[in-house]
Design an enzyme around this catalytic site. Structure first.
Site, PDB file in Angstrom:
ATOM      1  N   LYS A  62       0.876  -1.077   0.006  1.00  0.00           N
ATOM      2  CA  LYS A  62       0.230   0.036   0.061  1.00  0.00           C
ATOM      3  C   LYS A  62       0.860   1.249  -0.046  1.00  0.00           C
ATOM      4  O   LYS A  62       2.146   1.135   0.275  1.00  0.00           O
ATOM      5  CB  LYS A  62      -0.809  -0.117   1.138  1.00  0.00           C
ATOM      6  N   GLY A 104       7.628   0.675   4.416  1.00  0.00           N
ATOM      7  CA  GLY A 104       6.441   1.449   4.621  1.00  0.00           C
ATOM      8  C   GLY A 104       5.418   1.209   3.580  1.00  0.00           C
ATOM      9  O   GLY A 104       4.522   2.102   3.548  1.00  0.00           O
ATOM     10  N   ASP A 120      -2.215  -2.335  10.083  1.00  0.00           N
ATOM     11  CA  ASP A 120      -2.672  -2.145   8.347  1.00  0.00           C
ATOM     12  C   ASP A 120      -3.009  -3.539   8.160  1.00  0.00           C
ATOM     13  O   ASP A 120      -3.324  -3.730   6.797  1.00  0.00           O
ATOM     14  CB  ASP A 120      -1.226  -1.817   7.757  1.00  0.00           C
TER      15      ASP A 120
HETATM   16  O1  C5P Z   1      -0.144  -1.694  14.492  1.00  0.00           O
HETATM   17  P1  C5P Z   1       1.309  -2.117  14.302  1.00  0.00           P
HETATM   18  O2  C5P Z   1       1.779  -3.025  14.966  1.00  0.00           O
HETATM   19  O3  C5P Z   1       1.718  -1.870  12.736  1.00  0.00           O
HETATM   20  O4  C5P Z   1       2.094  -1.002  14.624  1.00  0.00           O
HETATM   21  C1  C5P Z   1       3.714  -0.737  14.734  1.00  0.00           C
HETATM   22  C2  C5P Z   1       3.889   0.083  15.639  1.00  0.00           C
HETATM   23  O5  C5P Z   1       4.102   1.693  15.045  1.00  0.00           O
HETATM   24  C3  C5P Z   1       3.156   0.401  17.028  1.00  0.00           C
HETATM   25  O6  C5P Z   1       3.774  -0.246  18.217  1.00  0.00           O
HETATM   26  C4  C5P Z   1       3.465   1.831  17.177  1.00  0.00           C
HETATM   27  O7  C5P Z   1       4.831   1.987  17.812  1.00  0.00           O
HETATM   28  C5  C5P Z   1       3.575   2.276  16.117  1.00  0.00           C
HETATM   29  N1  C5P Z   1       2.054   3.089  15.528  1.00  0.00           N
HETATM   30  C6  C5P Z   1       1.514   3.861  16.165  1.00  0.00           C
HETATM   31  N2  C5P Z   1       0.190   4.582  15.906  1.00  0.00           N
HETATM   32  C7  C5P Z   1      -0.353   3.902  14.661  1.00  0.00           C
HETATM   33  C8  C5P Z   1       0.018   2.771  14.052  1.00  0.00           C
HETATM   34  C9  C5P Z   1       1.555   2.340  14.599  1.00  0.00           C
HETATM   35  O8  C5P Z   1       2.110   4.757  17.144  1.00  0.00           O
HETATM   36  N3  C5P Z   1      -1.693   4.442  14.538  1.00  0.00           N
END
Ligand code: C5P
Length: 304
Positions: A21, A110, A148
């Site tokens: 994405k 990313g 995601d």
């Molecule tokens: O949700 P995901 O595991 O992909 O997120 C990885 C890290 O990215 C989280 O632990 C957090 O530190 C950061 N994150 C965040 N806010 C979001 C998505 C991700 O701070 N909305």
């Protein structure tokens, strides 16, 4: 764990294709008490894909091949393995599967490569084990795995809120032509969010202009409207990226931005011919490790 269901899986390998994405807009609000940041984002799935094959096996195994595979954990930390474990727990079966992952989405770039593999593993294991989960059940499991993952399951062009997992379809006309500059090395998403916090920046523009351009199918307006609040944080952690972003502007892309938490840089081209021109010229500048082309929107995780 839910009570065991009667399963009707096929004892044959199941392959699922899933796409990466680009965040066309990413407005980041202050960190919430649960550690995540509240977002207002527009996500588009693009035609860089991974394939995840669920092979019948005893116990859980992961095998990763393709570009950047060395940097992907092959143990239980792998997000696809965690997806298989979560689905197995939900339906009350053993996580008996070998997950064979072929990477085409840049690793730690990313573009939600890890999340894509988790979404694909859910679909593949659901079919292999015959769990009979519907999309809503898979989406609920997906949201526990990463912000995601629900988007990767669904694909298309979506408006996302919450930590990025609350999705609604964005009306998007047309096909968009992207040139993707893959950086050397990756960036850690938590590190980029932490840098964003340290910089103390106020949230940038809401996604309204991006959504309006998509509704009209207006690529030049979309190029102007592309916005990413994490871009400055990614550039701070990887200053060489500045040159890649500048290259997009010099080459006349309609818009250029860091994708999500980076370090992949996405450039929007006017059409297919312009996409080819930008890709060829960008390759000659030596400002990134690899140049890829992609179109969007494309589908979510699907059995092939
Ligand atoms: O949700 P995901 O595991 O992909 O997120 C990885 C890290 O990215 C989280 O632990 C957090 O530190 C950061 N994150 C965040 N806010 C979001 C998505 C991700 O701070 N909305």
């Amino acid at each position: 764990m839910s009570p065991a269901r009667s399963l009707s899986g096929v004892p044959e390998p199941v392959t699922v294709r899933v796409h990466g994405k680009i965040n066309l807009a990413l407005q980041v609000h202050p960190r919430r008490p649960d550690g995540f940041h509240e977002l207002a984002t527009v996500l588009q799935s693009v035609s860089l894909s991974d394939e995840v094959t669920a092979v019948p096996a005893k116990g859980l195994g992961v095998l990763v091949r393709g570009d950047g595979a060395d940097a992907v954990p092959a143990g239980p930390d792998n997000l696809a393995a965690r997806a298989a474990i979560a689905l197995a727990a939900q339906v009350g079966v053993c996580a008996d599967v070998r997950l064979e992952i072929v990477k085409g989405i840049p690793v730690a770039g990313g573009m939600a490569g890890g999340s894509a593999d988790a979404a694909a593993a859910l679909v593949a294991c659901d079919a292999l084990w015959g769990t009979g989960c519907d999309r809503a059940e898979l989406t609920a499991i997906a949201a526990t795995l990463g912000s995601d993952v629900p988007f990767c399951l669904r694909g298309g062009t979506q408006y996302g809120t919450g930590r990025g997992e609350l999705l609604s379809d964005a009306l998007a006309r047309g096909t968009y032509h992207w040139v993707v500059a893959v950086a050397t090395g990756g960036l850690s998403t938590p590190a980029v969010y932490a840098a964003f916090d340290q910089m103390g920046a106020a949230p940038g523009p809401p996604p309204d202009a991006v959504l309006a351009a998509l509704r009209r199918g207006d690529a030049p307006a979309l190029g102007q409207a592309l916005t990413n609040d994490l871009q400055l944080a990614a550039l701070r952690l990887l200053p060489a990226l500045r040159r890649t972003v500048e290259a997009g502007r010099e080459l006349g892309a309609l818009g250029t931005l860091v994708s999500g938490s980076g370090p992949t840089v996405a450039m929007l081209a006017a059409d297919r011919a312009d996409q080819t021109r930008i890709a060829v010229e960008l390759s000659g500048l030596g400002v990134c490790r690899a140049v890829r082309t992609a179109t969007g929107p494309v589908a979510g995780a699907r059995i092939v």
